[in-house]
Design a protein around this motif. Sequence first.
Motif, PDB file in Angstrom:
ATOM      1  N   ARG A 174      13.270 -41.098  22.746  1.00 49.01           N
ATOM      2  CA  ARG A 174      14.694 -41.248  23.751  1.00 49.01           C
ATOM      3  C   ARG A 174      13.983 -42.105  24.928  1.00 49.01           C
ATOM      4  O   ARG A 174      12.847 -42.579  24.879  1.00 49.01           O
ATOM      5  CB  ARG A 174      15.144 -39.782  24.475  1.00 49.01           C
ATOM      6  CG  ARG A 174      14.825 -39.272  23.872  1.00 49.01           C
ATOM      7  CD  ARG A 174      15.647 -37.924  23.895  1.00 49.01           C
ATOM      8  NE  ARG A 174      15.468 -36.984  24.935  1.00 49.01           N
ATOM      9  CZ  ARG A 174      15.334 -36.274  26.227  1.00 49.01           C
ATOM     10  NH1 ARG A 174      17.371 -36.032  26.617  1.00 49.01           N
ATOM     11  NH2 ARG A 174      14.461 -35.361  26.823  1.00 49.01           N
ATOM     12  N   ARG A 175      14.756 -42.515  26.604  1.00 51.42           N
ATOM     13  CA  ARG A 175      14.870 -43.334  26.964  1.00 51.42           C
ATOM     14  C   ARG A 175      15.033 -42.810  28.639  1.00 51.42           C
ATOM     15  O   ARG A 175      15.493 -43.314  29.031  1.00 51.42           O
ATOM     16  CB  ARG A 175      15.520 -44.310  26.620  1.00 51.42           C
ATOM     17  CG  ARG A 175      15.062 -45.447  25.478  1.00 51.42           C
ATOM     18  CD  ARG A 175      16.344 -46.621  25.001  1.00 51.42           C
ATOM     19  NE  ARG A 175      16.011 -47.112  23.843  1.00 51.42           N
ATOM     20  CZ  ARG A 175      14.676 -48.807  23.888  1.00 51.42           C
ATOM     21  NH1 ARG A 175      13.928 -48.437  25.011  1.00 51.42           N
ATOM     22  NH2 ARG A 175      14.763 -48.441  22.177  1.00 51.42           N
ATOM     23  N   ASP A 176      14.453 -42.112  28.608  1.00 48.55           N
ATOM     24  CA  ASP A 176      14.905 -41.275  30.225  1.00 48.55           C
ATOM     25  C   ASP A 176      14.320 -42.030  31.042  1.00 48.55           C
ATOM     26  O   ASP A 176      12.644 -42.067  30.782  1.00 48.55           O
ATOM     27  CB  ASP A 176      13.824 -39.545  30.167  1.00 48.55           C
ATOM     28  CG  ASP A 176      13.877 -39.197  31.919  1.00 48.55           C
ATOM     29  OD1 ASP A 176      13.074 -38.922  32.292  1.00 48.55           O
ATOM     30  OD2 ASP A 176      15.636 -38.342  31.503  1.00 48.55           O
ATOM     31  N   PRO A 177      14.856 -42.731  32.574  1.00 46.89           N
ATOM     32  CA  PRO A 177      14.152 -43.204  33.146  1.00 46.89           C
ATOM     33  C   PRO A 177      13.225 -42.911  34.102  1.00 46.89           C
ATOM     34  O   PRO A 177      12.590 -43.631  33.853  1.00 46.89           O
ATOM     35  CB  PRO A 177      15.469 -43.764  33.631  1.00 46.89           C
ATOM     36  CG  PRO A 177      16.657 -43.027  33.543  1.00 46.89           C
ATOM     37  CD  PRO A 177      16.231 -42.302  32.238  1.00 46.89           C
ATOM     38  N   VAL A 178      13.345 -41.526  34.684  1.00 46.70           N
ATOM     39  CA  VAL A 178      12.693 -41.181  35.398  1.00 46.70           C
ATOM     40  C   VAL A 178      10.513 -41.057  34.397  1.00 46.70           C
ATOM     41  O   VAL A 178       9.914 -41.509  34.750  1.00 46.70           O
ATOM     42  CB  VAL A 178      12.488 -39.971  35.976  1.00 46.70           C
ATOM     43  CG1 VAL A 178      12.048 -38.866  36.480  1.00 46.70           C
ATOM     44  CG2 VAL A 178      13.980 -40.129  37.035  1.00 46.70           C
ATOM     45  N   ALA A 179      10.989 -40.480  33.260  1.00 48.21           N
ATOM     46  CA  ALA A 179       9.563 -40.521  31.862  1.00 48.21           C
ATOM     47  C   ALA A 179       9.249 -41.997  31.964  1.00 48.21           C
ATOM     48  O   ALA A 179       8.407 -42.146  31.733  1.00 48.21           O
ATOM     49  CB  ALA A 179       9.946 -39.808  31.075  1.00 48.21           C
ATOM     50  N   SER A 180      10.091 -43.111  31.877  1.00 51.26           N
ATOM     51  CA  SER A 180       9.601 -44.207  31.211  1.00 51.26           C
ATOM     52  C   SER A 180       8.983 -45.099  32.133  1.00 51.26           C
ATOM     53  O   SER A 180       7.789 -45.431  32.280  1.00 51.26           O
ATOM     54  CB  SER A 180      10.529 -45.086  30.959  1.00 51.26           C
ATOM     55  OG  SER A 180      11.813 -44.769  30.393  1.00 51.26           O
ATOM     56  N   ARG A 181       9.590 -44.616  33.815  1.00 51.49           N
ATOM     57  CA  ARG A 181       8.810 -45.108  34.981  1.00 51.49           C
ATOM     58  C   ARG A 181       7.604 -44.563  35.212  1.00 51.49           C
ATOM     59  O   ARG A 181       6.455 -45.426  35.344  1.00 51.49           O
ATOM     60  CB  ARG A 181       9.725 -45.025  36.601  1.00 51.49           C
ATOM     61  CG  ARG A 181      10.602 -45.862  36.514  1.00 51.49           C
ATOM     62  CD  ARG A 181      11.221 -46.157  37.659  1.00 51.49           C
ATOM     63  NE  ARG A 181      11.528 -44.922  38.360  1.00 51.49           N
ATOM     64  CZ  ARG A 181      13.263 -44.640  38.108  1.00 51.49           C
ATOM     65  NH1 ARG A 181      13.885 -45.160  37.313  1.00 51.49           N
ATOM     66  NH2 ARG A 181      13.101 -43.157  38.290  1.00 51.49           N
ATOM     67  N   ALA A 182       7.084 -43.036  35.196  1.00 49.55           N
ATOM     68  CA  ALA A 182       5.549 -42.298  35.022  1.00 49.55           C
ATOM     69  C   ALA A 182       5.220 -43.081  33.630  1.00 49.55           C
ATOM     70  O   ALA A 182       4.112 -43.400  33.886  1.00 49.55           O
ATOM     71  CB  ALA A 182       5.663 -40.676  34.744  1.00 49.55           C
ATOM     72  N   PHE A 183       5.405 -43.214  32.541  1.00 54.44           N
ATOM     73  CA  PHE A 183       4.027 -42.958  31.304  1.00 54.44           C
ATOM     74  C   PHE A 183       4.450 -44.600  31.762  1.00 54.44           C
ATOM     75  O   PHE A 183       3.235 -45.522  31.380  1.00 54.44           O
ATOM     76  CB  PHE A 183       5.545 -43.148  29.989  1.00 54.44           C
ATOM     77  CG  PHE A 183       6.464 -41.704  29.967  1.00 54.44           C
ATOM     78  CD1 PHE A 183       5.221 -41.187  30.445  1.00 54.44           C
ATOM     79  CD2 PHE A 183       6.898 -41.432  29.138  1.00 54.44           C
ATOM     80  CE1 PHE A 183       5.447 -39.218  29.809  1.00 54.44           C
ATOM     81  CE2 PHE A 183       7.719 -40.234  28.868  1.00 54.44           C
ATOM     82  CZ  PHE A 183       6.627 -39.090  28.730  1.00 54.44           C
ATOM     83  N   LYS A 184       4.926 -45.640  31.831  1.00 53.07           N
ATOM     84  CA  LYS A 184       4.630 -47.103  32.674  1.00 53.07           C
ATOM     85  C   LYS A 184       2.900 -46.966  32.967  1.00 53.07           C
ATOM     86  O   LYS A 184       2.314 -48.535  32.885  1.00 53.07           O
ATOM     87  CB  LYS A 184       5.695 -48.100  31.974  1.00 53.07           C
ATOM     88  CG  LYS A 184       6.610 -48.164  31.750  1.00 53.07           C
ATOM     89  CD  LYS A 184       7.506 -48.995  31.896  1.00 53.07           C
ATOM     90  CE  LYS A 184       8.564 -49.394  31.056  1.00 53.07           C
ATOM     91  NZ  LYS A 184       9.866 -50.761  31.652  1.00 53.07           N
ATOM     92  N   GLU A 185       3.358 -46.401  34.046  1.00 51.01           N
ATOM     93  CA  GLU A 185       2.258 -46.482  35.277  1.00 51.01           C
ATOM     94  C   GLU A 185       1.731 -45.951  34.729  1.00 51.01           C
ATOM     95  O   GLU A 185       0.099 -46.030  35.171  1.00 51.01           O
ATOM     96  CB  GLU A 185       3.365 -45.631  36.213  1.00 51.01           C
ATOM     97  CG  GLU A 185       2.140 -46.302  37.497  1.00 51.01           C
ATOM     98  CD  GLU A 185       2.126 -47.468  38.368  1.00 51.01           C
ATOM     99  OE1 GLU A 185       1.509 -47.358  39.166  1.00 51.01           O
ATOM    100  OE2 GLU A 185       2.897 -48.477  37.514  1.00 51.01           O
ATOM    101  N   ILE A 186       1.468 -44.404  33.999  1.00 53.00           N
ATOM    102  CA  ILE A 186      -0.007 -44.426  33.349  1.00 53.00           C
ATOM    103  C   ILE A 186      -0.672 -45.086  32.362  1.00 53.00           C
ATOM    104  O   ILE A 186      -1.649 -45.056  32.670  1.00 53.00           O
ATOM    105  CB  ILE A 186       0.669 -43.255  32.369  1.00 53.00           C
ATOM    106  CG1 ILE A 186       1.135 -41.479  33.655  1.00 53.00           C
ATOM    107  CG2 ILE A 186      -0.272 -42.542  31.595  1.00 53.00           C
ATOM    108  CD1 ILE A 186       1.801 -40.516  32.702  1.00 53.00           C
TER     109      ILE A 186
END
Length: 242
Positions: A174-186
């Motif tokens: 999926r493309r949850d924006p909050v998760a996306s930002r966190a995952f990209k930073e990780i």
Amino acid sequence: MKDKQPLTNGPSSTSPDTASARGEIDAFLQRARTMAPPRQGARGRLMFALDATMSRQPTWDRAIAIQSEMFAEAAAVGGLDIQLVYFRGFGECRASKWVSDGGRLGAMMTRIDCRGGLTQIGKVLSRAVEETRRTPIQALVYVGDSMEEDVDRLCARAGELGLLKVPVFVFQERRDPVASRAFKEIARLSGGAHLTFDDSAGAELARLLKAVAVYAAGGRKALEDRSRAGDGGARLLLEKLS
């Protein structure tokens, strides 16, 4: 529905302190890139972690099929030990033994069902740090769709993995924006990559996981060799890592 923790980004959150912190992070990443990788022994080790909370239930069967194919691809590389880690329910987070039989782990994964609960990504990252301090692992693959934790704490752990030369390859469903930002930073802090995951991407994701397995077993040079030989997954992963 899960409660999401907002991440504050953008011009309104920029301050001298933030700019200074960013400079420190950039310096931290530069040190991480220049440190020698803690490779020991002939076999690589790959940790494969799953979010098995209830938000993944609607697509769980399809996801399991794709992830089982990923295991089969990883097992085909050889020279690699894999550990399966998953979390679900109220604080439940389990890990298998390290094994070389990807088929066995794939069968184990098919027996996991989703249970309601919050994400426990911090436990996964902490386990990877602890494992590497005992016996180095070469990569962590994480598959999930949401993030409900303190993102700064997760990033601190991801930074530790970056210094230990353990890239985190995040496959996001999926493309949850909050998760996306966190995952990209990780992914960025650990030196890994962030990739999206949907029903139409099974074959491509299997190729990408095989490329991650090649990286874990033989390092970047092995990945570059596969890319030169025409392996599309290796080429795409190298692009994500550059």
